[in-house]
Design a protein around this motif. Sequence first.
Motif, PDB file in Angstrom:
ATOM      1  N   GLU A 165       0.817  -1.217   0.000  1.00 21.42           N
ATOM      2  CA  GLU A 165       0.000   0.000   0.000  1.00 21.42           C
ATOM      3  C   GLU A 165       0.854   1.271   0.000  1.00 21.42           C
ATOM      4  OE1 GLU A 165      -2.377  -0.625   3.480  1.00 21.42           O
ATOM      5  OE2 GLU A 165      -3.672  -2.076   2.470  1.00 21.42           O
ATOM      6  N   GLY A 166       2.165   1.117   0.171  1.00 19.41           N
ATOM      7  CA  GLY A 166       3.056   2.260   0.160  1.00 19.41           C
ATOM      8  C   GLY A 166       3.118   3.009   1.483  1.00 19.41           C
ATOM      9  N   THR A 167       2.529   2.431   2.542  1.00 22.74           N
ATOM     10  CA  THR A 167       2.548   3.107   3.846  1.00 22.74           C
ATOM     11  C   THR A 167       3.791   2.758   4.650  1.00 22.74           C
ATOM     12  OG1 THR A 167       1.233   1.332   4.843  1.00 22.74           O
ATOM     13  CG2 THR A 167       0.034   3.252   3.991  1.00 22.74           C
ATOM     14  N   GLY A 168       4.581   1.823   4.165  1.00 20.31           N
ATOM     15  CA  GLY A 168       5.833   1.489   4.830  1.00 20.31           C
ATOM     16  C   GLY A 168       5.793   0.159   5.541  1.00 20.31           C
ATOM     17  N   ILE A 169       6.966  -0.229   6.006  1.00 23.26           N
ATOM     18  CA  ILE A 169       7.066  -1.469   6.774  1.00 23.26           C
ATOM     19  C   ILE A 169       7.459  -1.098   8.201  1.00 23.26           C
ATOM     20  CG2 ILE A 169       7.644  -2.894   4.770  1.00 23.26           C
ATOM     21  CD1 ILE A 169      10.534  -2.883   5.659  1.00 23.26           C
ATOM     22  N   PRO A 170       7.073  -1.932   9.154  1.00 23.72           N
ATOM     23  CA  PRO A 170       7.375  -1.614  10.555  1.00 23.72           C
ATOM     24  C   PRO A 170       8.881  -1.460  10.800  1.00 23.72           C
ATOM     25  CG  PRO A 170       5.824  -3.438  10.407  1.00 23.72           C
ATOM     26  CD  PRO A 170       6.311  -3.160   9.016  1.00 23.72           C
ATOM     27  N   ARG A 171       9.226  -0.541  11.698  1.00 21.46           N
ATOM     28  CA  ARG A 171      10.630  -0.301  12.042  1.00 21.46           C
ATOM     29  C   ARG A 171      11.314  -1.587  12.495  1.00 21.46           C
ATOM     30  NH1 ARG A 171      13.088   4.117  12.414  1.00 21.46           N
ATOM     31  NH2 ARG A 171      11.229   5.383  12.728  1.00 21.46           N
ATOM     32  N   ARG A 172      10.610  -2.389  13.290  1.00 23.77           N
ATOM     33  CA  ARG A 172      11.193  -3.641  13.778  1.00 23.77           C
ATOM     34  C   ARG A 172      11.543  -4.574  12.612  1.00 23.77           C
ATOM     35  NH1 ARG A 172      10.073  -8.812  15.281  1.00 23.77           N
ATOM     36  NH2 ARG A 172      11.166  -9.580  17.109  1.00 23.77           N
ATOM     37  N   ALA A 173      10.654  -4.660  11.610  1.00 22.42           N
ATOM     38  CA  ALA A 173      10.919  -5.522  10.453  1.00 22.42           C
ATOM     39  C   ALA A 173      12.143  -5.030   9.683  1.00 22.42           C
ATOM     40  CB  ALA A 173       9.698  -5.570   9.543  1.00 22.42           C
ATOM     41  N   LYS A 174      12.270  -3.711   9.531  1.00 22.65           N
ATOM     42  CA  LYS A 174      13.444  -3.148   8.862  1.00 22.65           C
ATOM     43  C   LYS A 174      14.719  -3.480   9.633  1.00 22.65           C
ATOM     44  CE  LYS A 174      12.740   1.109   6.559  1.00 22.65           C
ATOM     45  NZ  LYS A 174      12.628   2.563   6.639  1.00 22.65           N
ATOM     46  N   THR A 175      14.658  -3.261  10.934  1.00 25.22           N
ATOM     47  CA  THR A 175      15.838  -3.499  11.774  1.00 25.22           C
ATOM     48  C   THR A 175      16.255  -4.956  11.732  1.00 25.22           C
ATOM     49  OG1 THR A 175      15.162  -1.680  13.205  1.00 25.22           O
ATOM     50  CG2 THR A 175      16.757  -3.248  14.110  1.00 25.22           C
ATOM     51  N   VAL A 176      15.283  -5.848  11.887  1.00 20.44           N
ATOM     52  CA  VAL A 176      15.593  -7.288  11.872  1.00 20.44           C
ATOM     53  C   VAL A 176      16.166  -7.682  10.517  1.00 20.44           C
ATOM     54  CG1 VAL A 176      14.557  -9.597  11.922  1.00 20.44           C
ATOM     55  CG2 VAL A 176      13.954  -7.916  13.676  1.00 20.44           C
ATOM     56  N   ALA A 177      15.582  -7.183   9.436  1.00 22.03           N
ATOM     57  CA  ALA A 177      16.076  -7.528   8.101  1.00 22.03           C
ATOM     58  C   ALA A 177      17.521  -7.066   7.905  1.00 22.03           C
ATOM     59  CB  ALA A 177      15.169  -6.916   7.039  1.00 22.03           C
ATOM     60  N   ILE A 178      17.819  -5.838   8.300  1.00 27.64           N
ATOM     61  CA  ILE A 178      19.175  -5.311   8.128  1.00 27.64           C
ATOM     62  C   ILE A 178      20.173  -6.074   9.003  1.00 27.64           C
ATOM     63  CG2 ILE A 178      20.645  -3.282   8.522  1.00 27.64           C
ATOM     64  CD1 ILE A 178      18.139  -1.594   7.657  1.00 27.64           C
ATOM     65  N   VAL A 179      19.792  -6.331  10.242  1.00 23.69           N
ATOM     66  CA  VAL A 179      20.674  -7.090  11.139  1.00 23.69           C
ATOM     67  C   VAL A 179      20.928  -8.485  10.573  1.00 23.69           C
ATOM     68  CG1 VAL A 179      20.808  -8.178  13.425  1.00 23.69           C
ATOM     69  CG2 VAL A 179      20.144  -5.772  13.217  1.00 23.69           C
ATOM     70  N   MET A 180      19.875  -9.133  10.068  1.00 19.61           N
ATOM     71  CA  MET A 180      20.044 -10.487   9.523  1.00 19.61           C
ATOM     72  C   MET A 180      20.938 -10.490   8.283  1.00 19.61           C
ATOM     73  SD  MET A 180      18.703 -12.200  11.797  1.00 19.61           S
ATOM     74  CE  MET A 180      19.139 -13.733  11.074  1.00 19.61           C
ATOM     75  N   VAL A 181      20.802  -9.454   7.447  1.00 18.41           N
ATOM     76  CA  VAL A 181      21.678  -9.364   6.269  1.00 18.41           C
ATOM     77  C   VAL A 181      23.134  -9.345   6.715  1.00 18.41           C
ATOM     78  CG1 VAL A 181      22.467  -7.791   4.449  1.00 18.41           C
ATOM     79  CG2 VAL A 181      20.037  -8.296   4.684  1.00 18.41           C
ATOM     80  N   TRP A 182      23.437  -8.507   7.729  1.00 21.32           N
ATOM     81  CA  TRP A 182      24.829  -8.346   8.132  1.00 21.32           C
ATOM     82  C   TRP A 182      25.326  -9.463   9.048  1.00 21.32           C
ATOM     83  CZ3 TRP A 182      27.870  -5.846   5.165  1.00 21.32           C
ATOM     84  CH2 TRP A 182      27.325  -4.900   4.314  1.00 21.32           C
ATOM     85  N   LEU A 183      24.416 -10.217   9.647  1.00 21.92           N
ATOM     86  CA  LEU A 183      24.836 -11.390  10.431  1.00 21.92           C
ATOM     87  C   LEU A 183      25.067 -12.618   9.554  1.00 21.92           C
ATOM     88  CD1 LEU A 183      22.640 -11.288  13.665  1.00 21.92           C
ATOM     89  CD2 LEU A 183      25.103 -10.898  13.471  1.00 21.92           C
ATOM     90  N   THR A 184      24.452 -12.635   8.376  1.00 20.42           N
ATOM     91  CA  THR A 184      24.568 -13.826   7.532  1.00 20.42           C
ATOM     92  C   THR A 184      25.473 -13.651   6.311  1.00 20.42           C
ATOM     93  OG1 THR A 184      22.536 -13.217   6.352  1.00 20.42           O
ATOM     94  CG2 THR A 184      22.309 -14.739   8.222  1.00 20.42           C
ATOM     95  N   VAL A 185      25.417 -12.499   5.651  1.00 18.04           N
ATOM     96  CA  VAL A 185      26.175 -12.346   4.399  1.00 18.04           C
ATOM     97  C   VAL A 185      27.693 -12.302   4.618  1.00 18.04           C
ATOM     98  CG1 VAL A 185      26.578 -10.864   2.392  1.00 18.04           C
ATOM     99  CG2 VAL A 185      24.244 -11.349   3.129  1.00 18.04           C
ATOM    100  N   PRO A 186      28.221 -11.430   5.485  1.00 20.67           N
ATOM    101  CA  PRO A 186      29.693 -11.420   5.632  1.00 20.67           C
ATOM    102  C   PRO A 186      30.288 -12.762   6.090  1.00 20.67           C
ATOM    103  CG  PRO A 186      28.773  -9.394   6.489  1.00 20.67           C
ATOM    104  CD  PRO A 186      27.610 -10.314   6.213  1.00 20.67           C
ATOM    105  N   PRO A 187      29.716 -13.419   7.105  1.00 21.07           N
ATOM    106  CA  PRO A 187      30.293 -14.724   7.460  1.00 21.07           C
ATOM    107  C   PRO A 187      30.231 -15.722   6.307  1.00 21.07           C
ATOM    108  CG  PRO A 187      28.861 -13.966   9.225  1.00 21.07           C
ATOM    109  CD  PRO A 187      28.678 -13.022   8.062  1.00 21.07           C
TER     110      PRO A 187
END
Length: 139
Positions: free
Chosen positions: A80-102
């Motif tokens: 709908e273009g209203t955005g995604i929850p801050r928690r979902a953004k934070t978890v997604a970014i943290v998971m990217v950086w916890l999984t991709v570099p290792p």
Amino acid sequence: MPRAVIRSADERNSCVIKWLFLTVGVIATGLGVIGIFLPLVPTTPFLLLAAACFARSSDRFHRWLVEHAHLGPMVRGYLEGTGIPRRAKTVAIVMVWLTVPPSAFLLVPMPWVRALLLVIATGVTIYLVRLPTAPADNH
């Protein structure tokens, strides 16, 4: 004797593409549901992929996903273009950086592939940061 239905190549290709999108959508939905219970499996990206696939293959499945009591809220704000929850953004970014570099440094022997993975992780992070953040729910 029944008459055979003759379809053009375009109709056959369209049908195959539709089934392909539907299959990928069902698989992505399953992975998204698994991600609810397994912390390293991302939920929202798989559900967004499922919604995109269903939008191109099945109105019924798309409507089911978007209106689902538990899965719908994870994708509705984005769609709908209203955005995604801050928690979902934070978890997604943290998971990217916890999984991709290792993964890049422990599993990938080629330096150029490591660099590519880090560039992709950076791009995903920038994309997520730039997405609108849904207003906090004060209920």
